[in-house]
Design an enzyme around this catalytic site. Structure first.
Site, PDB file in Angstrom:
ATOM      1  N   HIS A 157      22.313 -16.689 -14.933  1.00 14.32           N
ATOM      2  CA  HIS A 157      22.785 -17.930 -14.332  1.00 14.32           C
ATOM      3  C   HIS A 157      22.870 -19.013 -15.403  1.00 14.32           C
ATOM      4  O   HIS A 157      21.900 -19.241 -16.138  1.00 14.32           O
ATOM      5  CB  HIS A 157      21.826 -18.407 -13.233  1.00 14.32           C
ATOM      6  CG  HIS A 157      21.548 -17.381 -12.179  1.00 14.32           C
ATOM      7  ND1 HIS A 157      22.524 -16.881 -11.342  1.00 14.32           N
ATOM      8  CD2 HIS A 157      20.390 -16.757 -11.828  1.00 14.32           C
ATOM      9  CE1 HIS A 157      21.979 -16.008 -10.514  1.00 14.32           C
ATOM     10  NE2 HIS A 157      20.688 -15.914 -10.786  1.00 14.32           N
ATOM     11  N   ALA A 188      14.921 -18.128  -8.800  1.00 10.91           N
ATOM     12  CA  ALA A 188      15.367 -17.515 -10.055  1.00 10.91           C
ATOM     13  C   ALA A 188      16.076 -18.503 -10.971  1.00 10.91           C
ATOM     14  O   ALA A 188      16.735 -18.104 -11.922  1.00 10.91           O
ATOM     15  CB  ALA A 188      16.295 -16.342  -9.746  1.00 10.91           C
TER      16      ALA A 188
END
EC number: 1.4.1.21
Length: 267
Positions: A218, A120
C-alpha cells in the site's frame, strides 16, 4: 474491561491469545463468537482459560468492547446490537462503514463508540493531523498478488481471469467509495485512509494485481497546507492465514493497550 471477539480467524485468534496471556493490561477476554462449533473448540483449545461461545447479541450484552473480525456481509449483524447497547465496537471491516453511514448516528444516539485501528496501514495519525488544516489531495495505490484477488466479486461479475497475468495490471481506479462497492473485502485499508482525511468520495484509489509481488503493498501520497508526504508499507502475512497481514492483529493489540495506557504516543 470485558472483551468479546466476533470472528476467530487469524486476527481474532491472535488477539484472543494476547488477551488470554495477560498481554493487554486492563482487558479480559470474556466471550467469542464463531460460525462453526468446531472452530470455537479449536480456539478454546489454544487458550489457557477457555471462554464461553456466544451469539452477537450475547457479545453486545455481556462485553464492554467487541472486536469485529468478520466477513463483510456479517458486519451489520454485530455492529447494530453492539452500538444499540452503547458499547465500543472495534472495526476491522472499515469499508462497511462507508456503506452504512447511519451507524455513526446510531452510536451517538446510544452512547456507543466506533474505533477503527490502523490495521495494515501506517500514517493515519499524520493524515488526521494534516486534516486539521487543509488537505489538498489523498491518493492511494494498492498492489496485490494474484492470489489476493482471485474470487473477488468484481472479477467474477466482469469475467476477469487473472490466471494468465504476467505483468502488473490496474484492475480498477476511482474514488474509495466507488471501489469499496465493488471490492467490499479488499479495501479496508483505503477506507480507513479516507475516513481519516478527505472522505471516501474525494480519496483516490487504484487497485493493481501484480504477479511480481508476494505481499500486499500500500502506497499513499498526501498534499496539504501543512505538509506533503508519501508512505508505503509491505505487510508480511500472518502465520495463521497468508491472506491476512500480521500487523493487522498487532494493531488491534496496540490499540487496546493504548486505551488504558498512562503514556500515549501519537494521535
Amino acid at each position: 474491561m470485558k472483551v468479546g471477539i466476533a470472528g476467530t480467524g487469524a486476527i481474532g485468534l491472535t488477539v484472543a491469545r494476547a488477551l488470554d496471556a495477560g498481554e493487554i493490561p486492563g482487558f479480559t477476554l470474556t466471550a467469542i463468537s464463531t460460525r462453526r462449533a468446531e472452530r470455537a473448540a479449536e480456539v478454546n483449545a489454544a487458550l489457557t482459560t477457555p471462554v464461553p461461545v456466544d451469539d452477537f447479541a450475547g457479545l453486545a450484552a455481556h462485553c464492554d468492547v467487541i472486536i469485529e473480525c468478520l466477513p463483510p456481509q456479517l458486519f451489520p449483524e454485530i455492529a447494530r446490537p453492539v452500538l444499540l447497547a452503547g458499547k465500543t465496537l472495534v472495526v476491522l471491516s472499515a469499508s462497511q462503514l462507508l456503506q452504512q453511514g447511519d451507524l455513526v448516528d446510531l452510536a451517538e444516539a446510544h452512547g456507543g463508540k466506533i474505533i477503527v485501528p490502523s490495521g495494515a496501514m501506517l500514517g493515519l495519525d499524520a493524515i488526521k493531523a494534516a486534516a486539521v488544516g487543509r488537505l489538498t489531495s489523498v491518493s492511494m495505490t494498492t498492489r496485490k498478488p494474484v492470489a489476493g484477488l482471485i474470487g473477488a466479486p468484481y472479477l467474477v461479475k466482469n469475467g476477469i481471469d487473472l490466471g494468465g497475468i504476467t505483468e502488473p495490471v490496474c484492475i480498477m481506479s476511482g474514488s474509495v467509495s466507488e471501489i469499496a462497492r465493488e471490492f467490499p473485502a479488499n479495501v479496508n485499508v483505503a477506507a480507513a485512509i479516507s475516513l481519516a482525511g478527505l472522505g471516501p468520495d474525494l480519496t483516490k484509489l487504484e487497485i493493481w494485481v501484480d504477479p511480481k509481488v508476494t505481499r500486499n503493498v500500500h502506497s499513499v501520497r498526501v498534499t496539504s497546507d501543512s505538509s506533503d508526504f508519501t508512505m508505503s508499507i509491505e505487510g508480511r502475512p500472518s502465520d495463521d492465514n497468508p491472506a491476512t497481514g500480521r500487523i493487522t492483529a498487532q494493531s488491534v493489540i496496540a490499540l487496546l493497550r493504548q486505551m488504558t495506557a498512562t503514556l500515549r504516543i501519537g494521535t
